[in-house]
Design a protein around this motif. Structure first.
Motif, PDB file in Angstrom:
ATOM      1  N   GLY A  74       0.828  -1.211   0.000  1.00 23.27           N
ATOM      2  CA  GLY A  74       0.000   0.000   0.000  1.00 23.27           C
ATOM      3  C   GLY A  74       0.860   1.256   0.000  1.00 23.27           C
ATOM      4  N   ALA A  75       1.948   1.211   0.767  1.00 23.44           N
ATOM      5  CA  ALA A  75       2.844   2.366   0.843  1.00 23.44           C
ATOM      6  C   ALA A  75       3.526   2.603  -0.501  1.00 23.44           C
ATOM      7  CB  ALA A  75       3.886   2.147   1.946  1.00 23.44           C
ATOM      8  N   VAL A  76       3.964   1.517  -1.141  1.00 26.98           N
ATOM      9  CA  VAL A  76       4.629   1.641  -2.441  1.00 26.98           C
ATOM     10  C   VAL A  76       3.648   2.226  -3.457  1.00 26.98           C
ATOM     11  CG1 VAL A  76       5.647   0.356  -4.377  1.00 26.98           C
ATOM     12  CG2 VAL A  76       6.241  -0.254  -2.000  1.00 26.98           C
ATOM     13  N   ASP A  77       2.438   1.697  -3.450  1.00 29.46           N
ATOM     14  CA  ASP A  77       1.416   2.157  -4.391  1.00 29.46           C
ATOM     15  C   ASP A  77       1.124   3.647  -4.181  1.00 29.46           C
ATOM     16  OD1 ASP A  77      -0.602   1.581  -6.397  1.00 29.46           O
ATOM     17  OD2 ASP A  77      -2.024   2.034  -4.773  1.00 29.46           O
ATOM     18  N   LEU A  78       1.023   4.038  -2.917  1.00 29.23           N
ATOM     19  CA  LEU A  78       0.736   5.429  -2.571  1.00 29.23           C
ATOM     20  C   LEU A  78       1.843   6.363  -3.055  1.00 29.23           C
ATOM     21  CD1 LEU A  78      -1.037   7.424  -1.037  1.00 29.23           C
ATOM     22  CD2 LEU A  78       0.145   6.746   1.050  1.00 29.23           C
ATOM     23  N   VAL A  79       3.095   6.005  -2.774  1.00 26.19           N
ATOM     24  CA  VAL A  79       4.215   6.857  -3.186  1.00 26.19           C
ATOM     25  C   VAL A  79       4.271   6.936  -4.710  1.00 26.19           C
ATOM     26  CG1 VAL A  79       6.741   7.117  -3.196  1.00 26.19           C
ATOM     27  CG2 VAL A  79       5.557   6.433  -1.089  1.00 26.19           C
ATOM     28  N   THR A  96      15.103  10.577  -8.118  1.00 25.86           N
ATOM     29  CA  THR A  96      15.712  10.290  -6.812  1.00 25.86           C
ATOM     30  C   THR A  96      14.850  10.900  -5.709  1.00 25.86           C
ATOM     31  OG1 THR A  96      16.997  12.336  -6.832  1.00 25.86           O
ATOM     32  CG2 THR A  96      18.060  10.379  -7.762  1.00 25.86           C
ATOM     33  N   ALA A  97      15.081  10.467  -4.475  1.00 24.71           N
ATOM     34  CA  ALA A  97      14.370  11.062  -3.339  1.00 24.71           C
ATOM     35  C   ALA A  97      15.091  10.758  -2.035  1.00 24.71           C
ATOM     36  CB  ALA A  97      12.940  10.535  -3.254  1.00 24.71           C
ATOM     37  N   TYR A 115      13.232   1.148   1.105  1.00 23.23           N
ATOM     38  CA  TYR A 115      12.745   0.149   0.142  1.00 23.23           C
ATOM     39  C   TYR A 115      11.435   0.598  -0.506  1.00 23.23           C
ATOM     40  CZ  TYR A 115      16.152  -2.974   2.373  1.00 23.23           C
ATOM     41  OH  TYR A 115      17.292  -3.525   2.874  1.00 23.23           O
ATOM     42  N   VAL A 116      10.577   1.251   0.282  1.00 23.04           N
ATOM     43  CA  VAL A 116       9.296   1.734  -0.267  1.00 23.04           C
ATOM     44  C   VAL A 116       9.572   2.733  -1.392  1.00 23.04           C
ATOM     45  CG1 VAL A 116       7.269   3.180   0.227  1.00 23.04           C
ATOM     46  CG2 VAL A 116       7.901   1.344   1.812  1.00 23.04           C
ATOM     47  N   ALA A 119      11.047   0.992  -4.429  1.00 26.25           N
ATOM     48  CA  ALA A 119      10.043   0.191  -5.143  1.00 26.25           C
ATOM     49  C   ALA A 119       9.066   1.082  -5.905  1.00 26.25           C
ATOM     50  CB  ALA A 119       9.294  -0.715  -4.166  1.00 26.25           C
ATOM     51  N   ALA A 120       8.940   2.322  -5.467  1.00 20.92           N
ATOM     52  CA  ALA A 120       8.055   3.266  -6.164  1.00 20.92           C
ATOM     53  C   ALA A 120       8.770   3.932  -7.343  1.00 20.92           C
ATOM     54  CB  ALA A 120       7.541   4.318  -5.184  1.00 20.92           C
ATOM     55  N   GLY A 121      10.022   3.543  -7.570  1.00 18.69           N
ATOM     56  CA  GLY A 121      10.728   4.029  -8.753  1.00 18.69           C
ATOM     57  C   GLY A 121      11.614   5.236  -8.506  1.00 18.69           C
ATOM     58  N   LEU A 122      11.995   5.463  -7.255  1.00 17.99           N
ATOM     59  CA  LEU A 122      12.875   6.584  -6.936  1.00 17.99           C
ATOM     60  C   LEU A 122      14.136   6.046  -6.257  1.00 17.99           C
ATOM     61  CD1 LEU A 122      10.083   8.836  -5.421  1.00 17.99           C
ATOM     62  CD2 LEU A 122      11.435   9.446  -7.443  1.00 17.99           C
ATOM     63  N   GLU A 123      15.282   6.447  -6.746  1.00 20.30           N
ATOM     64  CA  GLU A 123      16.524   6.029  -6.090  1.00 20.30           C
ATOM     65  C   GLU A 123      16.632   6.776  -4.764  1.00 20.30           C
ATOM     66  OE1 GLU A 123      21.263   6.725  -6.466  1.00 20.30           O
ATOM     67  OE2 GLU A 123      20.051   7.033  -8.286  1.00 20.30           O
ATOM     68  N   CYS A 124      16.760   6.027  -3.674  1.00 19.94           N
ATOM     69  CA  CYS A 124      16.787   6.656  -2.348  1.00 19.94           C
ATOM     70  C   CYS A 124      18.193   7.161  -2.037  1.00 19.94           C
ATOM     71  CB  CYS A 124      16.328   5.656  -1.288  1.00 19.94           C
ATOM     72  SG  CYS A 124      16.288   6.364   0.360  1.00 19.94           S
ATOM     73  N   THR A 125      18.357   8.482  -1.958  1.00 17.57           N
ATOM     74  CA  THR A 125      19.692   9.056  -1.785  1.00 17.57           C
ATOM     75  C   THR A 125      20.011   9.397  -0.333  1.00 17.57           C
ATOM     76  OG1 THR A 125      18.831  11.285  -2.154  1.00 17.57           O
ATOM     77  CG2 THR A 125      19.669  10.101  -4.087  1.00 17.57           C
ATOM     78  N   ALA A 126      18.988   9.478   0.516  1.00 16.98           N
ATOM     79  CA  ALA A 126      19.254   9.814   1.925  1.00 16.98           C
ATOM     80  C   ALA A 126      18.081   9.380   2.789  1.00 16.98           C
ATOM     81  CB  ALA A 126      19.475  11.315   2.083  1.00 16.98           C
ATOM     82  N   ILE A 127      18.406   8.955   4.012  1.00 12.54           N
ATOM     83  CA  ILE A 127      17.392   8.603   5.008  1.00 12.54           C
ATOM     84  C   ILE A 127      17.633   9.530   6.195  1.00 12.54           C
ATOM     85  CG2 ILE A 127      16.551   6.779   6.540  1.00 12.54           C
ATOM     86  CD1 ILE A 127      17.288   4.730   4.442  1.00 12.54           C
ATOM     87  N   VAL A 128      16.650  10.352   6.502  1.00 12.81           N
ATOM     88  CA  VAL A 128      16.834  11.432   7.481  1.00 12.81           C
ATOM     89  C   VAL A 128      15.736  11.372   8.534  1.00 12.81           C
ATOM     90  CG1 VAL A 128      17.223  13.916   7.677  1.00 12.81           C
ATOM     91  CG2 VAL A 128      17.374  12.822   5.438  1.00 12.81           C
ATOM     92  N   ASP A 129      16.076  11.627   9.802  1.00 15.11           N
ATOM     93  CA  ASP A 129      14.999  11.630  10.800  1.00 15.11           C
ATOM     94  C   ASP A 129      14.166  12.914  10.652  1.00 15.11           C
ATOM     95  OD1 ASP A 129      15.458  13.580  13.154  1.00 15.11           O
ATOM     96  OD2 ASP A 129      17.422  12.689  12.852  1.00 15.11           O
ATOM     97  N   GLU A 130      12.873  12.829  11.054  1.00 16.98           N
ATOM     98  CA  GLU A 130      11.906  13.900  10.772  1.00 16.98           C
ATOM     99  C   GLU A 130      12.328  15.293  11.281  1.00 16.98           C
ATOM    100  OE1 GLU A 130       8.527  12.049  12.457  1.00 16.98           O
ATOM    101  OE2 GLU A 130       8.222  10.715  10.755  1.00 16.98           O
TER     102      GLU A 130
END
Ligand SMILES: Nc1ncnc2c1ncn2[C@@H]1O[C@H](COP(=O)(O)OP(=O)(O)OP(=O)(O)O)[C@@H](O)[C@H]1O
Ligand SMILES: [Mg+2]
Length: 279
Positions: A74-79, A96-97, A115-116, A119-130
């Protein structure tokens, strides 16, 4: 209210209004993209070369709870849908995102967020806390950035521009909605709509006040020992009228809502995207 709105924040206030329309936007140069997977809203924002937000899209969805991806497909579909909505508006593909995670959680435990996005088609370049993401917009050097979302309240303490502490506590807007539902004998969905309407805030205040005080107590516990002189409130629940006064009175530290609380974190995470395709 703070008088020193960063240009991003001022522009954000403008863009937020138009974020969900289908109006086409013309944008040149490299783009950066941020995905904020939240308990209540999943939001995508795109910023241009200068870091100004150009387009955003969001949807209320039950795919993530308290920072955990509950419904992966559901998350992948939403993104994917939000991505394509923005692509149609700007007439360009997003490649990218950067993505948000709750603060105070090891990255290894929240790889699912990356991974979400992938899977939605964006290369994940950074993971950041909110709250760290939010601070890319707020640019607070000293103080505490508090992201009061749907499921949780995330806190980052900053000293000389560096994040010196982060934490996340499981109380947020969902809990306001639950007490409103209970007090009025209505469904969660009805209470949610009632609560999100600014016109009802004064009337609902006595009902939600204990939850706001609880949030204030969590903030007080997390900033203790850090000599915090100013609290900045972001996240959708910071739109609840009077929250800043409650947090200030419980913590004894001045608190402000700098503006566009729903969109500060999503725009901030876009500023962390290092991809910047040339389009
Ligand atoms: N105008 C408003 N007044 C009060 N509350 C609001 C308003 N608009 C949105 N909210 C609340 O903000 C919350 C969602 O905020 P946000 O999008 O920042 O959270 P999230 O990122 O989805 O959740 P989390 O960060 O906890 O995973 C919801 O509880 C929603 O009811
Ligand atoms: Mg959030």
């Amino acid at each position: 209210m703070t008088s020193t709105l960063s240009p991003n924040l001022a522009r954000l206030l403008e863009v937020a209004d138009r974020a969900t329309t289908d109006a086409p936007v013309t944008v040149t140069g490299p783009l950066r993209v941020g995905v904020d997977l939240g308990t209540a809203y999943t939001v995508i924002f795109v910023v241009d070369e200068s870091g100004l937000p150009v387009a955003g899209a969001y949807r209320f969805a039950d795919v993530v709870r308290d920072g955990v991806v509950l419904d992966y497909a559901g998350a992948v579909d939403l993104v994917r849908r939000l991505k394509s909505q923005i692509e149609q508006r700007i007439g360009r593909g997003l490649t990218t995102a950067a993505v948000t995670i709750p603060p105070g959680v090891p990255v290894s435990e929240v790889r699912s967020h990356g991974y979400v996005v992938e899977a939605a088609g964006l290369e994940c370049t950074a993971i950041v806390d909110e709250p760290t993401a939010a601070n890319a917009v707020l640019q607070v050097a000293d103080g505490a950035v508090v992201d009061v979302g749907g499921g949780t309240t995330g806190i980052a303490v900053l000293r000389d521009g560096e994040v010196v502490a982060t934490a996340d506590d499981p109380t947020g807007g969902t809990h306001l909605t639950l007490v409103v539902a209970g007090a009025h004998g209505i469904s969660f969905e009805e209470a949610e709509l009632l609560k999100r309407d600014q016109r009802n805030h004064a009337r609902l205040f006595p009902v939600v006040r204990p939850v706001l005080e609880k949030i204030g107590t969590l903030v007080a516990d997390r900033i203790r020992g850090y000599d915090v002189e100013q609290i900045y409130l972001v996240g959708g629940t910071s739109a609840f009228t009077g929250i800043a006064d409650v947090v200030a009175s419980v913590t004894g530290v001045p608190a402000v809502v700098p503006g566009a609380p729903l969109f500060v974190t999503p725009v901030g995470v876009a500023l962390h995207d290092t991809g910047g395709d040339a389009g």
